[in-house]
Design a protein around this motif. Structure first.
Motif, PDB file in Angstrom:
ATOM      1  N   ALA A  70       0.862  -1.188   0.000  1.00 24.47           N
ATOM      2  CA  ALA A  70       0.000   0.000   0.000  1.00 24.47           C
ATOM      3  C   ALA A  70       0.892   1.229   0.000  1.00 24.47           C
ATOM      4  N   THR A  71       0.724   2.093  -0.989  1.00 25.93           N
ATOM      5  CA  THR A  71       1.514   3.326  -1.070  1.00 25.93           C
ATOM      6  C   THR A  71       0.595   4.538  -0.915  1.00 25.93           C
ATOM      7  N   GLU A 124      -2.379   5.818   5.287  1.00 22.56           N
ATOM      8  CA  GLU A 124      -3.540   6.689   5.071  1.00 22.56           C
ATOM      9  C   GLU A 124      -3.343   8.060   5.712  1.00 22.56           C
ATOM     10  N   LEU A 125      -2.653   8.090   6.841  1.00 21.80           N
ATOM     11  CA  LEU A 125      -2.389   9.360   7.529  1.00 21.80           C
ATOM     12  C   LEU A 125      -1.110  10.040   7.038  1.00 21.80           C
ATOM     13  N   LYS A 126      -0.487   9.434   6.030  1.00 17.09           N
ATOM     14  CA  LYS A 126       0.756   9.953   5.441  1.00 17.09           C
ATOM     15  C   LYS A 126       1.909   9.992   6.450  1.00 17.09           C
ATOM     16  N   LYS A 182      -4.231  -7.584   0.217  1.00 19.26           N
ATOM     17  CA  LYS A 182      -4.982  -7.037  -0.903  1.00 19.26           C
ATOM     18  C   LYS A 182      -6.358  -6.542  -0.458  1.00 19.26           C
ATOM     19  N   THR A 183      -6.971  -7.273   0.455  1.00 19.98           N
ATOM     20  CA  THR A 183      -8.306  -6.894   0.922  1.00 19.98           C
ATOM     21  C   THR A 183      -8.297  -5.541   1.621  1.00 19.98           C
ATOM     22  N   ASP A 184      -7.214  -5.247   2.325  1.00 19.11           N
ATOM     23  CA  ASP A 184      -7.134  -3.967   3.044  1.00 19.11           C
ATOM     24  C   ASP A 184      -6.923  -2.807   2.074  1.00 19.11           C
ATOM     25  N   VAL A 185      -6.127  -3.048   1.039  1.00 16.81           N
ATOM     26  CA  VAL A 185      -5.931  -2.022   0.012  1.00 16.81           C
ATOM     27  C   VAL A 185      -7.263  -1.724  -0.673  1.00 16.81           C
ATOM     28  N   VAL A 242      -5.266   4.900  -0.586  1.00 20.51           N
ATOM     29  CA  VAL A 242      -3.946   4.336  -0.879  1.00 20.51           C
ATOM     30  C   VAL A 242      -3.950   3.800  -2.303  1.00 20.51           C
ATOM     31  N   THR A 243      -2.763   3.478  -2.791  1.00 21.16           N
ATOM     32  CA  THR A 243      -2.625   2.817  -4.091  1.00 21.16           C
ATOM     33  C   THR A 243      -1.926   1.486  -3.858  1.00 21.16           C
TER      34      THR A 243
END
Length: 277
Positions: free
Chosen positions: A140-141, A203-205, A214-217, A224-225
């Motif tokens: 997750a980016t 998410e909070l940078k 994958k499910t969380d993304v 996120v990407t």
């Protein structure tokens, strides 16, 4: 000591009939009282003689199941009016420790067989846990992937702030397995207690990237990407679910487990990004 003297005399027929009637009334009263007590007991349990489910079902589940299980909980309550499904989501290792420590729960759904084994080895399960889904890792980016991360190796760049799950939880153990598969060494800026906590850092940078499921993304949407990486195929997690031995509401809990494993349950889970076993 005074001795009692037994006197024998004939009881008039009318008296015998009256006595029999009184005895019958007493018996009926006793049965009614017993029935009332039994009804109260049945009302306090998970189901009545008609098989209708009721009461609260407490589910301990891996953090990565939050979105899909919440949906299934709502479905279950609609299917069985009078029931209420409550969840305790968190790191599977923490949940397992709570269960073996005596925390009251009906169902346990873990993100790995290893953490489930903690519960089965303690004799706290009813029957054999069943694998109901599988999950795979993804990077997750930050939205849009501004650091142009394209591989697991990219995360070893010293200029990146990367977060991993703690090694004791399934997502952390899987990340370590993927890194080992790629012959990579990575020191994160922090280890988080569950996959949602790791994702939140991105998410909070507060981090540039995290290795999550994958499910969380997918659940995070545009926050996120996601970036796939081939090493994740070496670290796919099986998710087992089980009814717990001391379940306070075993009948309703069993029905919830069946919903999770049903075609309807699988549609919800695969729609969230999980893979079928």
């Amino acid at each position: 000591m005074t001795r009692s003297v037994r006197r024998t005399h004939r009881i008039p027929r009318t008296a015998r009939v009256a006595g029999a009637g009184a005895a019958a009334l007493l018996a009926l009263s006793a049965c009614s009282s017993s029935s009332d007590t039994d009804s109260e007991s049945a009302g306090a349990s998970s189901s009545s003689s008609s098989g209708k489910l009721s009461g609260q079902v407490t589910v301990f589940a891996a953090a990565s199941l939050k979105e899909s299980f919440t949906t299934l909980g709502e479905t279950f309550e609609k299917q069985h009016p009078g029931t209420e499904v409550t969840f305790n989501f968190g790191g599977s290792d923490t949940l397992a420790a709570s269960i073996t420590g005596g925390a009251p729960a009906d169902v346990f759904a873990s993100a790995s067989p290893k953490t489930m084994a903690t519960v089965t080895d303690a004799g706290a399960t009813a029957g054999t846990p069943a694998t109901f889904v599988r999950n795979q890792l993804e990077i997750a980016t930050l939205p849009g992937n501004p650091e142009h991360i394209s591989s697991l190796k990219d995360l070893t760049d010293s200029g990146l702030k990367v977060v991993l799950c703690d090694r004791t939880v399934p997502c952390g153990a899987a990340a370590r397995k993927a890194l080992d598969a790629g012959g990579l060494d990575l020191t994160p800026v922090s280890y988080e207690q569950d996959v949602k906590a790791a994702l939140t850092k991105v998410e909070l940078k507060e981090a540039d990237a995290a290795v999550v499921y994958k499910t969380d993304v997918k659940a995070a949407g545009g926050k996120v990407t996601g970036v796939d990486f081939p090493e994740s195929a070496k670290a796919v997690n099986d998710y087992p679910i089980t009814l717990l031995k001391d379940a306070p509401n075993a009948d309703a809990a069993r029905a919830f487990v069946e919903l999770v494993k049903s075609a309807e349950g699988q549609r919800v889970l695969t729609g969230a990004g999980f893979r079928t076993p």
